[in-house]
Design a protein around this motif. Structure first.
Motif, PDB file in Angstrom:
ATOM      1  N   TYR A   2      64.326  17.882 -66.462  1.00  0.00           N
ATOM      2  CA  TYR A   2      63.195  17.303 -67.775  1.00  0.00           C
ATOM      3  C   TYR A   2      62.461  18.690 -68.258  1.00  0.00           C
ATOM      4  N   THR A   3      61.215  18.177 -69.073  1.00  0.00           N
ATOM      5  CA  THR A   3      60.546  19.397 -69.125  1.00  0.00           C
ATOM      6  C   THR A   3      59.152  18.974 -68.269  1.00  0.00           C
ATOM      7  N   SER A   4      58.878  18.347 -68.039  1.00  0.00           N
ATOM      8  CA  SER A   4      57.595  17.925 -66.778  1.00  0.00           C
ATOM      9  C   SER A   4      57.614  16.502 -66.099  1.00  0.00           C
ATOM     10  N   THR A   5      56.899  15.977 -65.663  1.00  0.00           N
ATOM     11  CA  THR A   5      56.660  14.721 -65.043  1.00  0.00           C
ATOM     12  C   THR A   5      56.499  13.512 -66.099  1.00  0.00           C
ATOM     13  N   ASN A   6      55.747  14.087 -67.051  1.00  0.00           N
ATOM     14  CA  ASN A   6      55.718  13.024 -68.887  1.00  0.00           C
ATOM     15  C   ASN A   6      56.239  13.357 -69.448  1.00  0.00           C
ATOM     16  N   ALA A   7      58.036  13.860 -68.852  1.00  0.00           N
ATOM     17  CA  ALA A   7      58.822  14.016 -70.019  1.00  0.00           C
ATOM     18  C   ALA A   7      59.259  12.742 -70.633  1.00  0.00           C
ATOM     19  N   LEU A   8      58.964  11.189 -70.269  1.00  0.00           N
ATOM     20  CA  LEU A   8      59.468   9.795 -70.477  1.00  0.00           C
ATOM     21  C   LEU A   8      58.355   9.801 -71.693  1.00  0.00           C
ATOM     22  N   ASN A   9      58.844  10.111 -72.974  1.00  0.00           N
ATOM     23  CA  ASN A   9      57.909   9.077 -73.899  1.00  0.00           C
ATOM     24  C   ASN A   9      58.575   7.626 -74.517  1.00  0.00           C
ATOM     25  N   LEU A  10      57.304   7.407 -74.449  1.00  0.00           N
ATOM     26  CA  LEU A  10      57.914   5.051 -75.276  1.00  0.00           C
ATOM     27  C   LEU A  10      57.912   5.844 -76.618  1.00  0.00           C
ATOM     28  N   ASN A  11      57.628   6.195 -77.617  1.00  0.00           N
ATOM     29  CA  ASN A  11      57.829   6.780 -78.868  1.00  0.00           C
ATOM     30  C   ASN A  11      57.826   5.356 -79.623  1.00  0.00           C
ATOM     31  N   GLY A  63      56.481  -8.720 -67.991  1.00  0.00           N
ATOM     32  CA  GLY A  63      55.234  -8.162 -68.703  1.00  0.00           C
ATOM     33  C   GLY A  63      54.560  -7.275 -68.607  1.00  0.00           C
ATOM     34  N   ASN A  64      54.746  -7.168 -66.854  1.00  0.00           N
ATOM     35  CA  ASN A  64      53.955  -5.527 -66.793  1.00  0.00           C
ATOM     36  C   ASN A  64      54.612  -4.035 -67.863  1.00  0.00           C
ATOM     37  N   ASP A  65      53.470  -3.327 -68.106  1.00  0.00           N
ATOM     38  CA  ASP A  65      54.313  -1.709 -68.616  1.00  0.00           C
ATOM     39  C   ASP A  65      55.172  -1.487 -67.508  1.00  0.00           C
ATOM     40  N   SER A  66      55.583  -0.481 -67.003  1.00  0.00           N
ATOM     41  CA  SER A  66      56.296   0.181 -66.594  1.00  0.00           C
ATOM     42  C   SER A  66      55.011   1.499 -66.271  1.00  0.00           C
ATOM     43  N   VAL A  67      54.897   1.931 -65.911  1.00  0.00           N
ATOM     44  CA  VAL A  67      54.608   3.373 -65.016  1.00  0.00           C
ATOM     45  C   VAL A  67      55.394   4.577 -65.477  1.00  0.00           C
ATOM     46  N   LEU A  68      55.467   5.191 -66.103  1.00  0.00           N
ATOM     47  CA  LEU A  68      56.771   6.343 -66.864  1.00  0.00           C
ATOM     48  C   LEU A  68      56.509   7.704 -65.645  1.00  0.00           C
ATOM     49  N   THR A  69      55.745   7.682 -64.978  1.00  0.00           N
ATOM     50  CA  THR A  69      55.307   9.715 -63.951  1.00  0.00           C
ATOM     51  C   THR A  69      57.093   9.348 -63.848  1.00  0.00           C
ATOM     52  N   LEU A  70      57.444  10.482 -63.781  1.00  0.00           N
ATOM     53  CA  LEU A  70      58.331  11.202 -63.319  1.00  0.00           C
ATOM     54  C   LEU A  70      58.312  11.858 -61.935  1.00  0.00           C
ATOM     55  N   ASP A  71      59.336  12.206 -61.331  1.00  0.00           N
ATOM     56  CA  ASP A  71      58.801  12.932 -60.274  1.00  0.00           C
ATOM     57  C   ASP A  71      59.448  14.341 -60.855  1.00  0.00           C
ATOM     58  N   THR A  72      58.322  15.569 -59.853  1.00  0.00           N
ATOM     59  CA  THR A  72      58.167  16.775 -60.601  1.00  0.00           C
ATOM     60  C   THR A  72      59.618  17.782 -61.147  1.00  0.00           C
ATOM     61  N   PRO A  73      60.056  17.944 -62.056  1.00  0.00           N
ATOM     62  CA  PRO A  73      61.463  18.885 -62.173  1.00  0.00           C
ATOM     63  C   PRO A  73      61.742  19.651 -61.179  1.00  0.00           C
ATOM     64  N   GLY A  74      62.502  19.617 -60.638  1.00  0.00           N
ATOM     65  CA  GLY A  74      63.659  20.007 -59.556  1.00  0.00           C
ATOM     66  C   GLY A  74      63.019  19.798 -58.386  1.00  0.00           C
ATOM     67  N   GLY A  75      62.499  18.521 -58.187  1.00  0.00           N
ATOM     68  CA  GLY A  75      62.036  17.642 -56.771  1.00  0.00           C
ATOM     69  C   GLY A  75      63.970  17.293 -56.315  1.00  0.00           C
ATOM     70  N   ILE A  76      63.269  15.928 -55.067  1.00  0.00           N
ATOM     71  CA  ILE A  76      64.282  16.033 -55.253  1.00  0.00           C
ATOM     72  C   ILE A  76      65.111  14.683 -55.521  1.00  0.00           C
ATOM     73  N   ALA A  77      63.632  14.237 -56.076  1.00  0.00           N
ATOM     74  CA  ALA A  77      63.951  12.688 -57.319  1.00  0.00           C
ATOM     75  C   ALA A  77      63.921  12.594 -58.637  1.00  0.00           C
ATOM     76  N   SER A  78      64.552  14.568 -59.038  1.00  0.00           N
ATOM     77  CA  SER A  78      64.813  15.167 -60.549  1.00  0.00           C
ATOM     78  C   SER A  78      65.781  15.545 -60.542  1.00  0.00           C
TER      79      SER A  78
END
Length: 376
Positions: free
Chosen positions: A135-144, A153-168
Motif C-alpha cells: 500500500y502507499t502509506s500508513t494512511n492508505a486505508l480510507n473510509l470513503n 460503536g467505537n471507531d477503528s484506528v485506521l493507521t497501518l504499519d509503514t510500507p515494507g514493515g513487518i506488519a505490512s
C-alpha cells in the motif's frame, strides 16, 4: 431411663412436649436469621458495581494476503486482508490505496464485516506493474464516507504499519505484478540486440498489442514501420506486426514472425498496417485504417481502410483474407475502417471513425461484424 424424642411439626403447631416459652425463643431465633439474610442480600445488591463500558477502539494488527506469493499478470485477482484487533462492523465501502510502479490505484472493500479481517480485491489492469506489491502509506486505508466500528460503536484506528514493515503487505508477502508493458519492453530490447534489425526507425513499435487467452502468444503492432518481413523494400509507414511466443507463462518470449500485408497494393505509403490488433486462439485480425484499396487491390479510395485476417498452422502465420466495408457507398474516403477490431472465434467486429461527411473535429464510431474464412 427412657430416652425422650422431641419433634417439631411446624412453627404453628408444636408437639406438646415443648413448652410455650421454648417455642417462643425458637421463633425469635428463626426470625432473626431471616431478617439478617434479607439485610445481607440488600447490601450486596446495593454495593454491586455496574459493568465497565468498552471504550477501547479497534486497531489494525497487520495487512496480508490470501493470495500465494508469486508473479501475477493482467486480469489476475489478488485478495488483500486487513486484520483488526477485534471484530468490526463495516458500513459503506472503505478503500485502500496500493502503490504500483508508476501510479497509485484505489481498490474497494469486498467482504469481512462482523469479523476481524476485512478483504479488499485488486484486479490487475493492463500496464500495471509492481516489484513488491504494497500500500502507499500508513494512511492508505480510507473510509470513503463509510465506517468501521467495533460492536460497542467505537471507531477503528485506521493507521497501518509503514510500507515494507513487518506488519505490512510488502513485509508479509512477495507479490510481483508484471503486466504486458514491461514484457513488451523486454521484447523489443531482446529482439533488436539478438536478431536482425527488421524494424525501422520511428516504427511506433507497440502502438497496438494483442495477447492470447492462454498468455502464450503476443502480437505487437508497428503501424509506421517502413520495412517488409525481411527488413527490406522500404515503403513509408506501410506498417507491420511482430509475433512472439513462449512455452509457458513464465518462459521468456521468443520472436516467431514479422507479418506485413500481402497482395496487390497491400503495402502502400501510410497504409498503417498494425494500427489495431485482435487475437483469438490462432487467428489474428490486423487493422490498416489508412489502406486505400479494396479486397482485390483495386478501386482506390483514400483512407477507406481495411482489415487483414491471419491464421497460424504450426509456427507459420498466413494471410487468409482482406476485408473492407461492403455495401452501397460503404467505402468512403477517410472512413478509417479498421481503426479498431475485436475477434471472437470466427466473428470479427470492425470499428471505423467516419469524418467524410462531418466537420473534422467530429468523430463517431460505427461497428460492423463479419464472419470470415478461418481454418477449422
Amino acid at each position: 431411663m427412657t430416652k425422650q424424642t422431641f419433634t417439631v411439626k411446624s412453627l404453628i403447631g408444636i408437639s406438646k412436649v415443648i413448652s410455650r416459652p421454648v417455642m417462643f425463643f425458637v421463633f425469635i431465633a428463626l426470625l432473626s436469621l431471616l431478617v439478617s439474610s434479607c439485610i445481607l442480600d440488600s447490601k450486596i445488591a446495593i454495593t454491586a458495581k455496574p459493568p465497565i463500558p468498552d471504550t477501547q477502539a479497534p486497531s489494525v494488527i497487520r495487512v496480508s494476503s490470501s493470495t500465494a506469493d508469486g508473479t501475477y499478470k493482467f486480469g489476475n485477482i489478488i485478495n488483500i486482508e486487513i486484520e483488526f484487533s477485534e471484530p468490526v462492523i463495516v458500513t459503506g465501502i472503505p478503500q485502500l490505496e496500493i502503490q504500483l510502479a508508476d501510479k497509485v490505484k484505489t481498490i474497494d472493500y469486498a467482504a469481512g464485516s462482523e469479523s476481524n479481517k476485512l478483504i479488499f480485491i485488486y484486479v490487475i489492469g493492463l500496464w500495471e506493474n509492481a516489484t513488491d506489491l504494497d500500500y502507499t502509506s500508513t494512511n492508505a486505508l480510507n473510509l470513503n464516507s463509510a465506517s468501521i466500528k467495533d460492536f460497542a460503536g467505537n471507531d477503528s484506528v485506521l493507521t497501518l504499519d509503514t510500507p515494507g514493515g513487518i506488519a505490512s503487505l510488502g513485509g508479509n508477502h512477495a507479490l510481483v505484478i508484471l503486466s504486458l508493458l514491461e514484457r513488451q519492453t523486454k521484447l523489443v530490447n531482446n529482439f533488436v540486440s539478438t536478431g536482425p534489425r527488421l524494424v525501422s526507425s520511428y516504427a511506433n513499435y507497440g502502438k497496438s498489442v494483442a495477447y492470447s487467452e492462454d498468455g502464450l502468444i503476443v502480437a505487437v503492432g508497428t503501424p509506421f514501420d517502413d520495412l517488409d518481413a525481411l527488413g527490406q523494400n522500404f515503403v513509408s509507414d506501410a506498417g507491420a506486426v511482430f509475433i512472439y511466443t513462449r512455452d509457458t507463462t513464465v518462459s521468456p518470449w521468443v520472436f516467431q514472425q514479422k507479418i506485413v500485408a500481402q497482395g496487390t497494393n497491400a503495402r502502400h505509403s501510410s497504409s498503417q498496417f498494425g494500427s489495431s490488433l485482435a487475437l483469438s486462439g490462432v487467428t489474428l485480425a490486423v487493422g490498416a485504417h489508412y489502406q486505400n484499396y479494396d479486397a482485390n487491390g483495386a478501386n482506390f479510395v483514400e483512407g477507406a481502410g481495411a482489415v487483414y485476417v491471419y491464421t497460424r498452422v504450426g509456427t507459420v502465420w498466413s494471410q487468409q483474407q482482406k476485408i473492407v466495408a461492403e455495401g452501397t457507398n460503404a467505402r468512403v474516403a477517410y472512413d478509417y475502417f479498421g481503426s479498431s477490431v475485436s475477434l471472437s472465434a470466427d466473428t470479427l467486429a470492425v470499428g471505423l471513425s467516419q469524418r467524410a461527411l462531418m466537420p473534422e473535429w467530429t468523430m463517431i464510431i460505427l461497428v460492423q461484424a463479419y464472419p470470415f474464412r478461418g481454418i477449422h
